[in-house]
Design a protein around this motif. Structure first.
Motif, PDB file in Angstrom:
ATOM      1  N   VAL A  63      42.149   2.989  44.476  1.00 40.21           N
ATOM      2  CA  VAL A  63      41.238   1.956  43.980  1.00 40.21           C
ATOM      3  C   VAL A  63      41.763   1.376  42.670  1.00 40.21           C
ATOM      4  CG1 VAL A  63      38.906   1.512  43.126  1.00 40.21           C
ATOM      5  CG2 VAL A  63      39.250   3.012  45.101  1.00 40.21           C
ATOM      6  N   ILE A  64      42.207   2.251  41.772  1.00 35.51           N
ATOM      7  CA  ILE A  64      42.752   1.794  40.481  1.00 35.51           C
ATOM      8  C   ILE A  64      43.992   0.935  40.697  1.00 35.51           C
ATOM      9  CG2 ILE A  64      43.841   2.578  38.349  1.00 35.51           C
ATOM     10  CD1 ILE A  64      42.022   5.064  38.513  1.00 35.51           C
ATOM     11  N   ALA A  65      44.844   1.337  41.657  1.00 32.84           N
ATOM     12  CA  ALA A  65      46.074   0.579  41.929  1.00 32.84           C
ATOM     13  C   ALA A  65      45.749  -0.822  42.427  1.00 32.84           C
ATOM     14  CB  ALA A  65      46.925   1.328  42.948  1.00 32.84           C
ATOM     15  N   VAL A  66      44.787  -0.899  43.367  1.00 31.20           N
ATOM     16  CA  VAL A  66      44.419  -2.221  43.892  1.00 31.20           C
ATOM     17  C   VAL A  66      43.757  -3.058  42.806  1.00 31.20           C
ATOM     18  CG1 VAL A  66      43.016  -3.438  45.577  1.00 31.20           C
ATOM     19  CG2 VAL A  66      44.230  -1.366  46.241  1.00 31.20           C
ATOM     20  N   LYS A  67      42.922  -2.410  42.013  1.00 33.48           N
ATOM     21  CA  LYS A  67      42.262  -3.145  40.928  1.00 33.48           C
ATOM     22  C   LYS A  67      43.288  -3.707  39.952  1.00 33.48           C
ATOM     23  CE  LYS A  67      38.100  -2.758  38.147  1.00 33.48           C
ATOM     24  NZ  LYS A  67      36.941  -1.890  37.803  1.00 33.48           N
ATOM     25  N   SER A  68      44.393  -2.983  39.752  1.00 39.25           N
ATOM     26  CA  SER A  68      45.436  -3.465  38.831  1.00 39.25           C
ATOM     27  C   SER A  68      46.076  -4.758  39.332  1.00 39.25           C
ATOM     28  CB  SER A  68      46.495  -2.385  38.631  1.00 39.25           C
ATOM     29  OG  SER A  68      47.280  -2.205  39.804  1.00 39.25           O
ATOM     30  N   ILE A  69      46.132  -4.939  40.650  1.00 42.06           N
ATOM     31  CA  ILE A  69      46.677  -6.192  41.209  1.00 42.06           C
ATOM     32  C   ILE A  69      45.809  -7.366  40.777  1.00 42.06           C
ATOM     33  CG2 ILE A  69      47.098  -7.472  43.336  1.00 42.06           C
ATOM     34  CD1 ILE A  69      47.857  -4.835  44.668  1.00 42.06           C
ATOM     35  N   PHE A  70      44.478  -7.223  40.956  1.00 43.12           N
ATOM     36  CA  PHE A  70      43.566  -8.307  40.590  1.00 43.12           C
ATOM     37  C   PHE A  70      43.578  -8.545  39.082  1.00 43.12           C
ATOM     38  CE2 PHE A  70      42.077  -7.022  44.731  1.00 43.12           C
ATOM     39  CZ  PHE A  70      41.642  -8.200  45.327  1.00 43.12           C
ATOM     40  N   LYS A  71      43.642  -7.459  38.300  1.00 40.64           N
ATOM     41  CA  LYS A  71      43.659  -7.613  36.846  1.00 40.64           C
ATOM     42  C   LYS A  71      44.917  -8.335  36.372  1.00 40.64           C
ATOM     43  CE  LYS A  71      40.782  -3.958  34.858  1.00 40.64           C
ATOM     44  NZ  LYS A  71      40.779  -2.729  34.029  1.00 40.64           N
ATOM     45  N   THR A  72      46.056  -7.940  36.933  1.00 44.96           N
ATOM     46  CA  THR A  72      47.321  -8.556  36.511  1.00 44.96           C
ATOM     47  C   THR A  72      47.324 -10.053  36.806  1.00 44.96           C
ATOM     48  OG1 THR A  72      48.516  -6.483  36.898  1.00 44.96           O
ATOM     49  CG2 THR A  72      49.823  -8.505  36.804  1.00 44.96           C
ATOM     50  N   LEU A  73      46.891 -10.422  38.001  1.00 50.96           N
ATOM     51  CA  LEU A  73      46.848 -11.846  38.369  1.00 50.96           C
ATOM     52  C   LEU A  73      45.844 -12.605  37.510  1.00 50.96           C
ATOM     53  CD1 LEU A  73      47.037 -11.417  42.244  1.00 50.96           C
ATOM     54  CD2 LEU A  73      48.755 -12.522  40.814  1.00 50.96           C
ATOM     55  N   ALA A  74      44.659 -11.999  37.281  1.00 51.41           N
ATOM     56  CA  ALA A  74      43.638 -12.671  36.471  1.00 51.41           C
ATOM     57  C   ALA A  74      44.112 -12.836  35.029  1.00 51.41           C
ATOM     58  CB  ALA A  74      42.339 -11.875  36.524  1.00 51.41           C
ATOM     59  N   ASN A  75      44.742 -11.802  34.458  1.00 52.96           N
ATOM     60  CA  ASN A  75      45.229 -11.899  33.078  1.00 52.96           C
ATOM     61  C   ASN A  75      46.280 -13.005  32.936  1.00 52.96           C
ATOM     62  OD1 ASN A  75      43.595  -9.796  32.280  1.00 52.96           O
ATOM     63  ND2 ASN A  75      45.188  -8.231  32.475  1.00 52.96           N
ATOM     64  N   ALA A  76      47.174 -13.103  33.935  1.00 51.19           N
ATOM     65  CA  ALA A  76      48.216 -14.132  33.876  1.00 51.19           C
ATOM     66  C   ALA A  76      47.605 -15.528  33.872  1.00 51.19           C
ATOM     67  CB  ALA A  76      49.171 -13.972  35.057  1.00 51.19           C
ATOM     68  N   ILE A  77      46.579 -15.744  34.694  1.00 51.37           N
ATOM     69  CA  ILE A  77      45.961 -17.070  34.776  1.00 51.37           C
ATOM     70  C   ILE A  77      45.127 -17.364  33.541  1.00 51.37           C
ATOM     71  CG2 ILE A  77      44.227 -18.403  36.052  1.00 51.37           C
ATOM     72  CD1 ILE A  77      45.354 -17.235  38.604  1.00 51.37           C
ATOM     73  N   VAL A  78      44.401 -16.350  33.046  1.00 51.41           N
ATOM     74  CA  VAL A  78      43.614 -16.556  31.828  1.00 51.41           C
ATOM     75  C   VAL A  78      44.525 -16.883  30.647  1.00 51.41           C
ATOM     76  CG1 VAL A  78      42.126 -15.412  30.137  1.00 51.41           C
ATOM     77  CG2 VAL A  78      41.666 -15.147  32.584  1.00 51.41           C
ATOM     78  N   GLU A  79      45.656 -16.168  30.522  1.00 49.49           N
ATOM     79  CA  GLU A  79      46.596 -16.436  29.430  1.00 49.49           C
ATOM     80  C   GLU A  79      47.198 -17.838  29.522  1.00 49.49           C
ATOM     81  OE1 GLU A  79      49.563 -13.417  29.295  1.00 49.49           O
ATOM     82  OE2 GLU A  79      48.150 -11.804  28.825  1.00 49.49           O
ATOM     83  N   SER A  80      47.340 -18.346  30.745  1.00 51.27           N
ATOM     84  CA  SER A  80      47.873 -19.712  30.924  1.00 51.27           C
ATOM     85  C   SER A  80      46.790 -20.766  30.771  1.00 51.27           C
ATOM     86  CB  SER A  80      48.525 -19.841  32.303  1.00 51.27           C
ATOM     87  OG  SER A  80      47.533 -19.879  33.326  1.00 51.27           O
ATOM     88  N   GLU A  81      45.561 -20.321  30.482  1.00 57.24           N
ATOM     89  CA  GLU A  81      44.406 -21.218  30.336  1.00 57.24           C
ATOM     90  C   GLU A  81      44.161 -22.007  31.613  1.00 57.24           C
ATOM     91  OE1 GLU A  81      45.130 -23.561  26.884  1.00 57.24           O
ATOM     92  OE2 GLU A  81      44.790 -21.901  25.500  1.00 57.24           O
ATOM     93  N   GLY A  82      44.312 -21.327  32.733  1.00 56.76           N
ATOM     94  CA  GLY A  82      44.015 -21.953  34.027  1.00 56.76           C
ATOM     95  C   GLY A  82      45.055 -22.943  34.494  1.00 56.76           C
ATOM     96  N   TYR A 135      36.988  -5.955  42.204  1.00 56.75           N
ATOM     97  CA  TYR A 135      37.314  -7.024  41.250  1.00 56.75           C
ATOM     98  C   TYR A 135      36.094  -7.642  40.587  1.00 56.75           C
ATOM     99  CZ  TYR A 135      36.168  -9.596  45.548  1.00 56.75           C
ATOM    100  OH  TYR A 135      35.553 -10.046  46.679  1.00 56.75           O
ATOM    101  N   GLY A 136      34.924  -7.146  40.896  1.00 58.30           N
ATOM    102  CA  GLY A 136      33.703  -7.818  40.441  1.00 58.30           C
ATOM    103  C   GLY A 136      33.560  -7.951  38.943  1.00 58.30           C
ATOM    104  N   ASP A 137      34.091  -7.016  38.172  1.00 57.62           N
ATOM    105  CA  ASP A 137      33.919  -7.064  36.716  1.00 57.62           C
ATOM    106  C   ASP A 137      35.147  -7.606  35.988  1.00 57.62           C
ATOM    107  OD1 ASP A 137      35.577  -5.016  37.370  1.00 57.62           O
ATOM    108  OD2 ASP A 137      34.755  -3.573  35.926  1.00 57.62           O
ATOM    109  N   ILE A 138      36.086  -8.232  36.723  1.00 63.67           N
ATOM    110  CA  ILE A 138      37.323  -8.724  36.104  1.00 63.67           C
ATOM    111  C   ILE A 138      37.153 -10.200  35.719  1.00 63.67           C
ATOM    112  CG2 ILE A 138      39.787  -9.111  36.430  1.00 63.67           C
ATOM    113  CD1 ILE A 138      39.788  -6.841  38.466  1.00 63.67           C
ATOM    114  N   GLU A 139      37.453 -10.522  34.480  1.00 62.77           N
ATOM    115  CA  GLU A 139      37.357 -11.904  34.008  1.00 62.77           C
ATOM    116  C   GLU A 139      38.387 -12.785  34.712  1.00 62.77           C
ATOM    117  OE1 GLU A 139      37.972 -14.535  29.904  1.00 62.77           O
ATOM    118  OE2 GLU A 139      38.301 -12.358  29.903  1.00 62.77           O
TER     119      GLU A 139
END
Length: 663
Positions: free
Chosen positions: A602-621, A636-640
């Motif tokens: 579960v943690i491994a899969v969650k890391s996929i969503f977090k990594t992708l979300a962080n990359a997009i947030v850092e690029s400001e969409g 992924y429900g609690d990931i920004e």
């Protein structure tokens, strides 16, 4: 380049149902979650098909059988674009598209007729991406080669990660298992990464032409120089022959310079005689008679030409008159209105116009009408007759032409008899013929000599091309391009290492940046013994999928730093969690859930969503991600930065059951 999806639309075959619309958010990780066989893995083939793919991998049966059109709404820098494509028939893709663009596009409830074709949509997408409008070689024949023009379709390798690719240890990019796609992507990667721009590509293309042209001209110039000595001797011989013909009054010798030889030879052409100036008393009379015959022959030839023209003019005029007369005659013969009115009037006492017998003057009035029609018909018959003057003039001109031809033949016979009778005249005739042949050879020799002595146009063109070639080399500057390419690759490699920090890979792979290779389209990883190995030599599918995720994040982070990137700003991943476990709802008691999987997966899969979300947030969409997966909101429900688009479970699918349940 802003190129992100707002909507995916499926139009049903039955018009009683509304289109199925899937909404996406810009600049976020959009997740479509669901069970197996709900249509998630059809999303990439459908979007690829709408973006003008030449083949179709949309699953058969339900997703094709009950659908009429597929479509997407795309947001660009300045507008929205709707691209819809008719469902394929059998194994044959459709060439029918519906295209619409504007600040806000509306989705038609039904698409009746297409308004665009495959090539047109490809051209539009190429313009949006601003890809160069020429091949790497500059040849128009390279349409199918690896050096052919970069197209929007080639860039799909950088935006799609389907199930076969996302965890593949041998292939990093979509469709690059095919040799052609692989080689084209390799060749164009320097441009895609910004190491080359349109000016560099244009200069390199021009260099190829200049190099070929220079090689050709240099060979030609060397060939001319190699035979210059023999041609100097030939030129002396030519001028001595000219002296014998009496058309040269200057003295030349072996000591005469090449410049003087050319000047003397050119003066010969200032006043070319009509016949050789050989002074022989015993052929003066023959010369005079031959000259007189030639003058007469020229005069008769001119008269023959003028007479032929007159004859052709008369024939064309007669033909036009005949055609017009035929049309008038047919019109008069077809109508015969006057005769018909006269018959009707004589056979009935009633008025032919209204049928009443109470018009006492109807016969008188009709006679006036009949007279008018007869007058018109008589005029038509007169026009239909070709005046005999045309035939007389044509015959007269023919006789005149034949007379001139006969006179010319008589002159030719006199000329032949004169030459045959007088041996000296015959010799003079041959001498004159040889003189003009000689003048032709002399003219060619002068042109060649000008190239040899002065360099001529050939030498000037070589000089100009060499100057242009050195300027083009400055523009191309291969070393500078290579440095920029290496810088880009290093940045991408460092970006991969950055994103690996939050992904499920072994700790040793988080210490040294891997090497991204354009040549191999692969990633190399440093082993414990300090040797570099390709991804295929690294164990565990969890490592493979993590390197894929990190590479795509790093690439799209880098594309956003370029002043102008041709790559669309989205990535779609299909089943990135497939290497962990098929079902992630921990509270699901169905047979699909296997309790042996613990929180590490579960943690491994969650890391996929977090990594992708962080990359997009850092690029400001600046770019968009779409994930198609079994994993649900508990992961992924609690990931920004993550937006759940839809959950396809419990009968909810891409193709609604009501579309086909009645069958």
């Amino acid at each position: 380049m802003l190129f992100q999806f707002q909507k995916l639309i499926i139009w049903p075959k039955s018009k009683e149902f509304a289109p199925k619309i899937v909404h996406f958010e810009l600049g976020k990780v959009n997740v479509i979650t669901g069970a197996s066989r709900t249509g998630k893995s059809a999303i990439i083939p459908i979007i690829d098909y709408c973006l003008a793919a030449s083949d179709c991998f949309i699953p058969i049966d339900v997703i094709r059988d009950y659908v009429s059109w597929y479509g997407v709404v795309i947001q660009t820098e300045s507008e929205q674009i709707l691209i819809a494509r008719r469902v394929p028939i059998g194994s044959k893709v459709s060439n029918d598209f519906y295209f619409s663009r504007g600040s806000i596009v509306s989705i038609p409830p039904v698409i009746d007729e297409p308004n665009e074709k495959l090539d047109g949509v490809k051209n539009i997408l190429n313009c949006i991406a601003s890809v160069p409008y020429f091949s790497l070689t500059g040849s128009e024949d390279d349409k199918e080669s690896y050096q052919a023009r970069l197209g929007f379709r080639d860039l799909m390798a950088l935006v799609f990660q389907n199930q076969d690719i996302v965890a593949n240890q041998n292939i990093l990019f979509y469709k690059t298992h095919a040799h052609e796609h692989r080689e084209r992507l390799r060749n164009w990667f320097p441009f895609i990464l910004g190491a080359e721009d349109v000016d560099v590509l244009s200069a390199r293309q021009r260099i190829q032409f200049v190099e070929k042209r220079l090689n050709l001209l240099r060979k030609e110039y060397e060939k001319i120089k190699n035979v210059s000595a023999s041609w100097m001797a030939n030129m002396l011989g030519h001028l001595k022959v000219a002296n014998e013909y009496g058309i040269l009054r200057a003295e030349v010798s072996d000591e005469t310079s090449s410049d003087e030889l050319l000047a003397v030879a050119k003066r010969i052409f200032d006043n070319i005689p009509e016949y050789s100036m050989t002074q022989l008393e015993n052929i003066e009379l023959a010369n005079r008679e031959i000259a007189e015959l030639e003058i007469l022959e020229d005069q008769i030839s001119v008269q023959i030409g003028q007479t032929k023209k007159r004859l052709n003019d008369v024939k064309r005029l007669k033909s036009g008159f005949v055609q017009y007369g035929n049309s008038q005659r047919k019109r008069a013969e077809r109508l015969h209105i006057s005769q018909w009115l006269e018959n009707v009037t004589s056979e009935s006492f009633a008025c032919p116009s209204c049928g009443s017998s109470e018009h006492p003057k109807s016969t008188l009035e009709m006679s006036k009408v009949i007279a008018a029609f007869k007058k018109y018909e008589d005029q038509s018959r007169k026009l239909a007759e070709v005046p005999t003057s045309f035939s007389r003039e044509e015959e007269r001109i023919k006789l005149e032409l034949q007379k001139l031809i006969d006179e010319k033949e008589k002159l030719q016979k006199r000329f032949d008899l004169l030459v045959a009778r007088d041996k000296n005249a015959q010799e003079e005739f041959q001498r004159r013929k040889n003189m003009f042949l000689f003048l032709g050879h002399l003219k060619a020799s002068i042109e060649t000599f000008e190239k040899l002595v002065d360099g001529g146009d050939l030498h000037k063109e070589i000089s100009d091309l060499e100057e242009e070639y050195f300027e083009l080399l400055k523009t191309v500057d291969r070393e500078f391009v290579q440095r920029r390419l290496e810088t880009a690759i290093n940045l991408i490699s460092k970006g991969i290492l950055k994103h690996l920090q939050t992904l499920d890979v072994e700790d040793k792979y988080k210490k040294v940046a891997p090497k991204f290779s354009i040549k191999d389209l692969n990633i190399s990883i440093l082993s414990n013994d300090n040797n570099w190995h390709f991804l295929a030599e690294v164990g565990s599918a969890s490592n493979w999928v993590s390197f894929h995720i990190a590479l795509m994040c790093s690439l799209h982070d880098y594309f956003q730093t370029l002043e102008s990137s041709c790559v669309p700003s989205f990535v779609i991943f299909d089943q990135p969690s497939q290497v962990y476990f098929p079902k992630l709802k921990r509270n699901d008691t169905s047979s699909e859930y296997d309790p042996k999987y613990d929180d590490e997966d579960v943690i491994a899969v969650k890391s996929i969503f977090k990594t992708l979300a962080n990359a997009i947030v850092e690029s400001e969409g600046a770019w968009q991600c779409i994930i198609l997966d079994h994993a649900d909101s508990e992961i992924y429900g609690d990931i920004e930065g993550v937006h759940e688009v839809v959950e396809w479970r419990n009968g909810n699918k891409l193709i609604p059951e009501e579309w086909y349940s009645s069958d």
